[in-house]
Design a protein around this motif. Structure first.
Motif, PDB file in Angstrom:
ATOM      1  N   THR A 182       0.839  -1.203   0.000  1.00 36.41           N
ATOM      2  CA  THR A 182       0.000   0.000   0.000  1.00 36.41           C
ATOM      3  C   THR A 182       0.873   1.252   0.000  1.00 36.41           C
ATOM      4  O   THR A 182       2.059   1.202   0.311  1.00 36.41           O
ATOM      5  N   ALA A 183       0.248   2.387  -0.315  1.00 35.94           N
ATOM      6  CA  ALA A 183       0.949   3.666  -0.360  1.00 35.94           C
ATOM      7  C   ALA A 183       1.200   4.176   1.052  1.00 35.94           C
ATOM      8  O   ALA A 183       0.315   4.126   1.899  1.00 35.94           O
ATOM      9  N   GLU A 184       2.408   4.673   1.284  1.00 42.47           N
ATOM     10  CA  GLU A 184       2.758   5.225   2.588  1.00 42.47           C
ATOM     11  C   GLU A 184       2.231   6.644   2.746  1.00 42.47           C
ATOM     12  O   GLU A 184       2.018   7.111   3.856  1.00 42.47           O
ATOM     13  N   LYS A 185       2.063   7.337   1.607  1.00 45.22           N
ATOM     14  CA  LYS A 185       1.526   8.695   1.643  1.00 45.22           C
ATOM     15  C   LYS A 185       0.837   8.995   0.317  1.00 45.22           C
ATOM     16  O   LYS A 185       0.981   8.258  -0.652  1.00 45.22           O
ATOM     17  N   SER A 186       0.094  10.087   0.285  1.00 45.69           N
ATOM     18  CA  SER A 186      -0.626  10.483  -0.926  1.00 45.69           C
ATOM     19  C   SER A 186       0.354  10.992  -1.972  1.00 45.69           C
ATOM     20  O   SER A 186       1.446  11.463  -1.638  1.00 45.69           O
ATOM     21  N   GLY A 187      -0.054  10.899  -3.244  1.00 45.61           N
ATOM     22  CA  GLY A 187       0.803  11.394  -4.309  1.00 45.61           C
ATOM     23  C   GLY A 187       0.302  10.960  -5.669  1.00 45.61           C
ATOM     24  O   GLY A 187      -0.811  10.460  -5.819  1.00 45.61           O
ATOM     25  N   VAL A 188       1.165  11.155  -6.669  1.00 45.61           N
ATOM     26  CA  VAL A 188       0.866  10.780  -8.040  1.00 45.61           C
ATOM     27  C   VAL A 188       1.907   9.749  -8.456  1.00 45.61           C
ATOM     28  O   VAL A 188       3.098   9.911  -8.189  1.00 45.61           O
ATOM     29  N   VAL A 189       1.466   8.686  -9.145  1.00 41.55           N
ATOM     30  CA  VAL A 189       2.384   7.645  -9.588  1.00 41.55           C
ATOM     31  C   VAL A 189       3.276   8.219 -10.687  1.00 41.55           C
ATOM     32  O   VAL A 189       2.785   8.599 -11.748  1.00 41.55           O
ATOM     33  N   ALA A 190       4.583   8.306 -10.420  1.00 35.13           N
ATOM     34  CA  ALA A 190       5.538   8.864 -11.380  1.00 35.13           C
ATOM     35  C   ALA A 190       6.052   7.781 -12.322  1.00 35.13           C
ATOM     36  O   ALA A 190       6.196   8.011 -13.522  1.00 35.13           O
ATOM     37  N   SER A 191       6.350   6.595 -11.771  1.00 34.61           N
ATOM     38  CA  SER A 191       6.828   5.511 -12.615  1.00 34.61           C
ATOM     39  C   SER A 191       6.564   4.177 -11.942  1.00 34.61           C
ATOM     40  O   SER A 191       6.496   4.086 -10.721  1.00 34.61           O
ATOM     41  N   ILE A 192       6.418   3.152 -12.786  1.00 34.41           N
ATOM     42  CA  ILE A 192       6.243   1.785 -12.300  1.00 34.41           C
ATOM     43  C   ILE A 192       7.432   0.995 -12.832  1.00 34.41           C
ATOM     44  O   ILE A 192       7.655   0.935 -14.044  1.00 34.41           O
ATOM     45  N   GLN A 193       8.207   0.398 -11.941  1.00 31.26           N
ATOM     46  CA  GLN A 193       9.448  -0.269 -12.312  1.00 31.26           C
ATOM     47  C   GLN A 193       9.292  -1.778 -12.532  1.00 31.26           C
ATOM     48  O   GLN A 193      10.267  -2.445 -12.862  1.00 31.26           O
ATOM     49  N   VAL A 194       8.079  -2.333 -12.327  1.00 32.41           N
ATOM     50  CA  VAL A 194       7.874  -3.779 -12.415  1.00 32.41           C
ATOM     51  C   VAL A 194       6.679  -4.102 -13.301  1.00 32.41           C
ATOM     52  O   VAL A 194       5.889  -3.223 -13.654  1.00 32.41           O
ATOM     53  N   GLU A 195       6.567  -5.386 -13.665  1.00 37.58           N
ATOM     54  CA  GLU A 195       5.440  -5.872 -14.461  1.00 37.58           C
ATOM     55  C   GLU A 195       4.830  -7.077 -13.754  1.00 37.58           C
ATOM     56  O   GLU A 195       5.485  -7.730 -12.933  1.00 37.58           O
ATOM     57  N   VAL A 196       3.587  -7.405 -14.110  1.00 32.82           N
ATOM     58  CA  VAL A 196       2.939  -8.575 -13.546  1.00 32.82           C
ATOM     59  C   VAL A 196       3.725  -9.826 -13.959  1.00 32.82           C
ATOM     60  O   VAL A 196       4.124  -9.974 -15.113  1.00 32.82           O
ATOM     61  N   GLY A 197       3.993 -10.711 -12.981  1.00 31.09           N
ATOM     62  CA  GLY A 197       4.741 -11.934 -13.238  1.00 31.09           C
ATOM     63  C   GLY A 197       6.234 -11.798 -13.002  1.00 31.09           C
ATOM     64  O   GLY A 197       6.952 -12.793 -12.983  1.00 31.09           O
ATOM     65  N   GLN A 198       6.715 -10.594 -12.822  1.00 26.41           N
ATOM     66  CA  GLN A 198       8.146 -10.364 -12.624  1.00 26.41           C
ATOM     67  C   GLN A 198       8.551 -10.755 -11.199  1.00 26.41           C
ATOM     68  O   GLN A 198       7.829 -10.490 -10.247  1.00 26.41           O
ATOM     69  N   GLN A 199       9.710 -11.380 -11.085  1.00 29.81           N
ATOM     70  CA  GLN A 199      10.255 -11.695  -9.765  1.00 29.81           C
ATOM     71  C   GLN A 199      11.155 -10.548  -9.327  1.00 29.81           C
ATOM     72  O   GLN A 199      11.933 -10.023 -10.135  1.00 29.81           O
TER      73      GLN A 199
END
Length: 139
Positions: free
Chosen positions: A111-128
């Motif tokens: 979960t998010a620790e604080k409010s904000g806007v998602v700047a980037s996602i570094q992972v994909e579904v299925g990735q270890q």
């Protein structure tokens, strides 16, 4: 109690020191007790003391770097990404579900620790991912 063996004129003596106070030593020689007074006081060693000279120049104040505007969400344990519940540009609030991480056959909600806007996602579904890997960055 310390024990010593002496040989004087081919005769063996066992000397046990029982106590030592100032210049008086109580000792036992082959079972007979004696009090011996020493003529010179035994000097006690003192613990050395570290003395530092004052510094020539005052220390410079620490340079503080501005805090990064991005908050990084990192993997608490190694595992596999099961689902991503956000996309880049989404506005999130504190405690919103960001993704689900499977580790040791258990699903862990990240979960998010604080409010904000998602700047980037570094992972994909299925990735270890490994522990402490950056998963998502928030602004």
């Amino acid at each position: 109690m310390k024990s010593y063996k002496f040989k004087v004129n081919e005769n063996g003596y066992t000397v046990n020191i029982k106590s030592h106070e100032d210049n008086v030593i109580n000792l036992e020689v082959n079972g007979t007790s004696f009090d011996v007074i020493m003529s010179n006081e035994i000097k006690k060693t003192k613990t050395p003391r570290l003395v530092r000279s004052a510094s020539k120049q005052p220390s410079a104040p620490l340079q503080t770097t501005p805090k990064s505007a991005k908050t990084k969400i990192i993997a608490p344990i190694p595992g596999t990404i099961l689902s991503l519940n956000v996309k880049v540009g989404d506005t999130i609030k504190e405690n919103d579900l960001l993704l689900v991480l499977e580790a040791m056959k258990m699903e862990n909600n990240i979960t998010a620790e604080k409010s904000g806007v998602v700047a980037s996602i570094q992972v994909e579904v299925g990735q270890q991912v490994l522990q402490d890997a950056v998963l998502i960055e928030l602004e």
